[in-house]
Motif scaffolding. Structure first.
Motif, PDB file in Angstrom:
ATOM      1  N   ARG A   1       0.811  -1.218   0.000  1.00  0.00           N
ATOM      2  CA  ARG A   1       0.000   0.000   0.000  1.00  0.00           C
ATOM      3  C   ARG A   1       0.850   1.276   0.000  1.00  0.00           C
ATOM      4  O   ARG A   1       0.296   2.375   0.062  1.00  0.00           O
ATOM      5  N   ASP A   2       2.163   1.135  -0.073  1.00  0.00           N
ATOM      6  CA  ASP A   2       3.042   2.299  -0.140  1.00  0.00           C
ATOM      7  C   ASP A   2       2.649   3.128  -1.369  1.00  0.00           C
ATOM      8  O   ASP A   2       2.470   2.575  -2.455  1.00  0.00           O
ATOM      9  N   PRO A   3       2.494   4.448  -1.218  1.00  0.00           N
ATOM     10  CA  PRO A   3       2.030   5.276  -2.346  1.00  0.00           C
ATOM     11  C   PRO A   3       2.928   5.209  -3.588  1.00  0.00           C
ATOM     12  O   PRO A   3       2.470   5.449  -4.691  1.00  0.00           O
ATOM     13  N   ARG A   4       4.209   4.858  -3.413  1.00  0.00           N
ATOM     14  CA  ARG A   4       5.106   4.791  -4.566  1.00  0.00           C
ATOM     15  C   ARG A   4       4.864   3.575  -5.438  1.00  0.00           C
ATOM     16  O   ARG A   4       5.263   3.553  -6.598  1.00  0.00           O
ATOM     17  N   VAL A   5       4.215   2.533  -4.885  1.00  0.00           N
ATOM     18  CA  VAL A   5       3.947   1.324  -5.672  1.00  0.00           C
ATOM     19  C   VAL A   5       2.477   0.918  -5.643  1.00  0.00           C
ATOM     20  O   VAL A   5       2.089  -0.034  -6.311  1.00  0.00           O
ATOM     21  N   ALA A   6       1.644   1.639  -4.894  1.00  0.00           N
ATOM     22  CA  ALA A   6       0.246   1.238  -4.734  1.00  0.00           C
ATOM     23  C   ALA A   6      -0.525   1.262  -6.049  1.00  0.00           C
ATOM     24  O   ALA A   6      -1.412   0.439  -6.271  1.00  0.00           O
ATOM     25  N   GLY A   7      -0.215   2.169  -6.954  1.00  0.00           N
ATOM     26  CA  GLY A   7      -0.961   2.279  -8.201  1.00  0.00           C
ATOM     27  C   GLY A   7      -0.481   1.357  -9.307  1.00  0.00           C
ATOM     28  O   GLY A   7      -1.075   1.320 -10.386  1.00  0.00           O
TER      29      GLY A   7
END
Length: 186
Positions: free
Chosen positions: A116-122
């Protein structure tokens, strides 16, 4: 010990020819980067690198003694006419490999620690039959093994300056698949 061997090679070529050659300087710089990076990681109390037999073998046998082999090959060799364009190409290849390798391993590390880290969540993912989730975006969506591609490009970047001359007669058949003469003439 690896940095000492590399520094000794530079010093010996300085003594023999008055200055180190560009190929030797490129090889020493490329070999010194991982050593200095690991020393920086150790000073930050980061977790140890890969374990097991291969990790121990790499840290104790290959890195200090096998790693400097290209520098030792270039040590007694006549001055190589690599030139500025060839040196820039080899350095650029190494830098590209370093960028790909670090980008891919950073993505994998971030995703494995916290998906869920924003750098890899997407980034797109793919579920496996065992219930795990694999990255299918970013570097991992472009190439199957981007970390290995980065390592391969780095290895090419610091071995191309060695040229085509094999270090011993047994390497003669392999020399035919060596680097292009226009890039790194021997």
């Amino acid at each position: 010990p690896q940095l000492l061997v590399l520094a000794a090679a530079l010093g010996e070529q300085q003594r023999l020819w008055g200055s180190p050659s560009l190929p030797l300087a490129l090889v020493v710089a490329a070999q010194g980067v991982p050593v200095l990076r690991r020393l920086r990681e150790l000073s930050r109390n980061s977790p140890p690198g890969p374990g097991g037999f291969l990790g121990v073998f790499g840290a104790l046998a290959w890195a200090p003694f096998g790693g400097p082999l290209p520098a030792l090959l270039l040590l007694r060799r006549p001055q190589n006419r690599l030139g500025g364009a060839g040196g820039a190409a080899c350095g650029g290849l190494y830098a590209l490999g370093l960028w790909i390798f670090h980008g891919a391993t950073t993505q994998k590390s971030l995703f494995s620690r916290d998906p869920r880290d924003p750098r890899v969540a997407g980034l797109p993912t793919v579920p496996t039959a065992t219930g795990q989730v694999l990255l299918a975006g970013g570097w991992w969506g472009l190439v199957r093994r981007p970390d290995d591609l980065g390592e391969l490009l780095m290895a090419l970047g610091w071995t191309l300056p060695c040229g085509e001359t094999p270090p011993h007669p047994a390497g003669a058949p392999l020399a035919r698949w060596g680097p292009p003469k226009a890039l790194c003439p021997s």
